[in-house]
Design a protein around this motif. Structure first.
Motif, PDB file in Angstrom:
ATOM      1  N   ASP A  57      32.850  47.794  32.870  1.00  0.00           N
ATOM      2  CA  ASP A  57      32.123  47.937  34.042  1.00  0.00           C
ATOM      3  C   ASP A  57      31.210  46.148  33.835  1.00  0.00           C
ATOM      4  O   ASP A  57      30.617  45.835  33.028  1.00  0.00           O
ATOM      5  CB  ASP A  57      30.320  48.645  33.578  1.00  0.00           C
ATOM      6  CG  ASP A  57      31.081  49.735  33.614  1.00  0.00           C
ATOM      7  OD1 ASP A  57      31.949  50.038  34.427  1.00  0.00           O
ATOM      8  OD2 ASP A  57      30.511  51.255  32.877  1.00  0.00           O
ATOM      9  N   ALA A  58      31.092  45.525  34.976  1.00  0.00           N
ATOM     10  CA  ALA A  58      30.444  44.065  35.024  1.00  0.00           C
ATOM     11  C   ALA A  58      31.910  44.035  34.542  1.00  0.00           C
ATOM     12  O   ALA A  58      31.212  42.388  34.116  1.00  0.00           O
ATOM     13  CB  ALA A  58      29.517  44.213  35.129  1.00  0.00           C
ATOM     14  N   CYS A  59      32.797  43.141  33.936  1.00  0.00           N
ATOM     15  CA  CYS A  59      33.238  42.442  33.056  1.00  0.00           C
ATOM     16  C   CYS A  59      34.538  41.611  34.083  1.00  0.00           C
ATOM     17  O   CYS A  59      35.224  41.938  35.056  1.00  0.00           O
ATOM     18  CB  CYS A  59      34.614  42.864  32.308  1.00  0.00           C
ATOM     19  SG  CYS A  59      35.708  42.413  31.684  1.00  0.00           S
ATOM     20  N   PRO A  60      34.159  40.059  34.570  1.00  0.00           N
ATOM     21  CA  PRO A  60      34.659  38.875  35.717  1.00  0.00           C
ATOM     22  C   PRO A  60      35.944  39.018  34.670  1.00  0.00           C
ATOM     23  O   PRO A  60      36.669  38.110  35.709  1.00  0.00           O
ATOM     24  CB  PRO A  60      33.980  38.546  35.189  1.00  0.00           C
ATOM     25  CG  PRO A  60      33.069  38.420  34.284  1.00  0.00           C
ATOM     26  CD  PRO A  60      32.892  39.827  33.775  1.00  0.00           C
ATOM     27  N   VAL A  61      36.926  39.035  33.756  1.00  0.00           N
ATOM     28  CA  VAL A  61      37.580  38.738  33.277  1.00  0.00           C
ATOM     29  C   VAL A  61      39.265  39.674  32.390  1.00  0.00           C
ATOM     30  O   VAL A  61      39.802  39.680  32.202  1.00  0.00           O
ATOM     31  CB  VAL A  61      36.872  37.991  31.727  1.00  0.00           C
ATOM     32  CG1 VAL A  61      36.606  36.818  32.381  1.00  0.00           C
ATOM     33  CG2 VAL A  61      36.942  38.740  30.742  1.00  0.00           C
ATOM     34  N   LYS A  62      39.118  41.330  33.555  1.00  0.00           N
ATOM     35  CA  LYS A  62      39.842  42.081  33.201  1.00  0.00           C
ATOM     36  C   LYS A  62      41.070  40.962  33.552  1.00  0.00           C
ATOM     37  O   LYS A  62      42.043  41.446  33.028  1.00  0.00           O
ATOM     38  CB  LYS A  62      39.507  42.987  33.880  1.00  0.00           C
ATOM     39  CG  LYS A  62      38.133  44.539  33.705  1.00  0.00           C
ATOM     40  CD  LYS A  62      37.898  45.255  34.407  1.00  0.00           C
ATOM     41  CE  LYS A  62      37.144  45.074  35.804  1.00  0.00           C
ATOM     42  NZ  LYS A  62      36.056  44.948  36.116  1.00  0.00           N
ATOM     43  N   ALA A  63      40.922  40.823  34.927  1.00  0.00           N
ATOM     44  CA  ALA A  63      42.704  40.574  35.598  1.00  0.00           C
ATOM     45  C   ALA A  63      43.221  38.745  33.905  1.00  0.00           C
ATOM     46  O   ALA A  63      44.274  39.211  33.800  1.00  0.00           O
ATOM     47  CB  ALA A  63      42.471  39.281  36.484  1.00  0.00           C
ATOM     48  N   GLU A  64      42.365  38.623  33.255  1.00  0.00           N
ATOM     49  CA  GLU A  64      42.906  37.371  32.832  1.00  0.00           C
ATOM     50  C   GLU A  64      42.976  38.610  30.711  1.00  0.00           C
ATOM     51  O   GLU A  64      44.055  38.376  30.416  1.00  0.00           O
ATOM     52  CB  GLU A  64      41.512  36.558  32.348  1.00  0.00           C
ATOM     53  CG  GLU A  64      41.365  35.639  32.674  1.00  0.00           C
ATOM     54  CD  GLU A  64      40.168  36.196  34.069  1.00  0.00           C
ATOM     55  OE1 GLU A  64      40.159  37.208  33.999  1.00  0.00           O
ATOM     56  OE2 GLU A  64      40.526  35.192  35.328  1.00  0.00           O
ATOM     57  N   VAL A  65      42.337  39.577  31.039  1.00  0.00           N
ATOM     58  CA  VAL A  65      42.579  40.091  29.764  1.00  0.00           C
ATOM     59  C   VAL A  65      44.594  40.624  30.412  1.00  0.00           C
ATOM     60  O   VAL A  65      45.302  41.063  29.083  1.00  0.00           O
ATOM     61  CB  VAL A  65      41.785  41.604  29.421  1.00  0.00           C
ATOM     62  CG1 VAL A  65      42.319  42.601  28.267  1.00  0.00           C
ATOM     63  CG2 VAL A  65      40.365  40.768  29.084  1.00  0.00           C
ATOM     64  N   GLU A  66      44.367  41.177  30.997  1.00  0.00           N
ATOM     65  CA  GLU A  66      45.393  41.766  31.561  1.00  0.00           C
ATOM     66  C   GLU A  66      47.087  40.472  31.386  1.00  0.00           C
ATOM     67  O   GLU A  66      48.526  40.678  30.549  1.00  0.00           O
ATOM     68  CB  GLU A  66      45.831  42.198  32.750  1.00  0.00           C
ATOM     69  CG  GLU A  66      46.847  43.360  33.191  1.00  0.00           C
ATOM     70  CD  GLU A  66      46.912  43.690  34.432  1.00  0.00           C
ATOM     71  OE1 GLU A  66      47.857  44.409  35.027  1.00  0.00           O
ATOM     72  OE2 GLU A  66      45.754  44.124  35.121  1.00  0.00           O
ATOM     73  N   ARG A  67      46.874  39.662  31.573  1.00  0.00           N
ATOM     74  CA  ARG A  67      47.545  38.422  31.271  1.00  0.00           C
ATOM     75  C   ARG A  67      48.304  38.101  30.366  1.00  0.00           C
ATOM     76  O   ARG A  67      49.291  38.282  29.604  1.00  0.00           O
ATOM     77  CB  ARG A  67      46.588  37.210  32.413  1.00  0.00           C
ATOM     78  CG  ARG A  67      48.406  37.080  33.949  1.00  0.00           C
ATOM     79  CD  ARG A  67      47.558  35.678  34.204  1.00  0.00           C
ATOM     80  NE  ARG A  67      46.649  34.749  33.996  1.00  0.00           N
ATOM     81  CZ  ARG A  67      45.801  34.309  34.112  1.00  0.00           C
ATOM     82  NH1 ARG A  67      45.447  34.923  35.852  1.00  0.00           N
ATOM     83  NH2 ARG A  67      44.728  33.926  34.197  1.00  0.00           N
ATOM     84  N   VAL A  68      47.422  37.596  29.854  1.00  0.00           N
ATOM     85  CA  VAL A  68      47.495  37.612  28.057  1.00  0.00           C
ATOM     86  C   VAL A  68      48.300  38.730  27.192  1.00  0.00           C
ATOM     87  O   VAL A  68      48.804  38.771  26.182  1.00  0.00           O
ATOM     88  CB  VAL A  68      45.557  37.027  27.473  1.00  0.00           C
ATOM     89  CG1 VAL A  68      46.044  36.473  25.829  1.00  0.00           C
ATOM     90  CG2 VAL A  68      45.285  35.898  27.863  1.00  0.00           C
ATOM     91  N   ALA A  69      47.373  40.225  27.110  1.00  0.00           N
ATOM     92  CA  ALA A  69      47.860  40.910  26.502  1.00  0.00           C
ATOM     93  C   ALA A  69      49.068  41.910  27.260  1.00  0.00           C
ATOM     94  O   ALA A  69      50.061  41.535  26.517  1.00  0.00           O
ATOM     95  CB  ALA A  69      47.067  42.559  27.164  1.00  0.00           C
TER      96      ALA A  69
END
Length: 149
Positions: free
Chosen positions: A8-20
């Motif tokens: 919720d309100a996390c601005p870095v979800k796309a970055e987490v997906e890329r690194v993971a």
């Protein structure tokens, strides 16, 4: 060893997906709903019941040694640090046993100051490209530790 995202309100979800994805790590994206699930098989969307802090409770009950937790919520971070998890804020700052007490105290002080002055405008600074870059660097280092361990 998953990565937990307080989504919720996390601005870095796309970055987490890329690194993971690069490191083939399992990610649990936890929220009260309202976020679009990813088609990425490494990302698992967890929808918790509506209510204050339900996502935080879910993460706190599960995070432990070797896990990584991504959150901007300081009380959740404190619980996860106490459980042995590595915690990263959205700006890449690591919250550890050495600094979480000071971060909690600062949070509480700022809450007291805001409540004492109802006319106080504004808040913290905005999320910047530099914050995003620091986060990516910190998460990449954490992912390498997970992959190696």
């Amino acid at each position: 060893m998953p990565i937990y995202v307080d989504a919720d309100a996390c601005p870095v979800k796309a970055e987490v997906e890329r690194v993971a994805t690069r490191h083939r790590l399992h990610v649990l994206v936890v929220s009260n709903g309202g976020i679009r699930p990813s088609a990425n098989p490494l990302l698992e969307t967890v929808i918790v019941p509506e209510g204050p802090d339900e996502a935080d409770k879910w993460i706190a009950e599960r995070a432990g040694p070797g896990d990584v937790v991504i959150t901007g919520d300081i009380p959740l971070a404190a619980k996860c640090v106490a459980a042995g998890a590595q915690v990263l804020r959205h700006n890449g700052e690591a919250l550890t046993a050495e600094n979480i007490g000071n971060v909690l105290a600062t949070r509480d002080l700022m809450a007291d100051l805001r409540s004492a002055d109802p006319f106080r405008q504004g808040g913290g600074r905005g999320f910047t490209k530099a914050d995003r870059s620091r986060f990516l660097d910190a998460l990449e280092r954490a992912a390498r530790r997970i992959s190696a361990g």
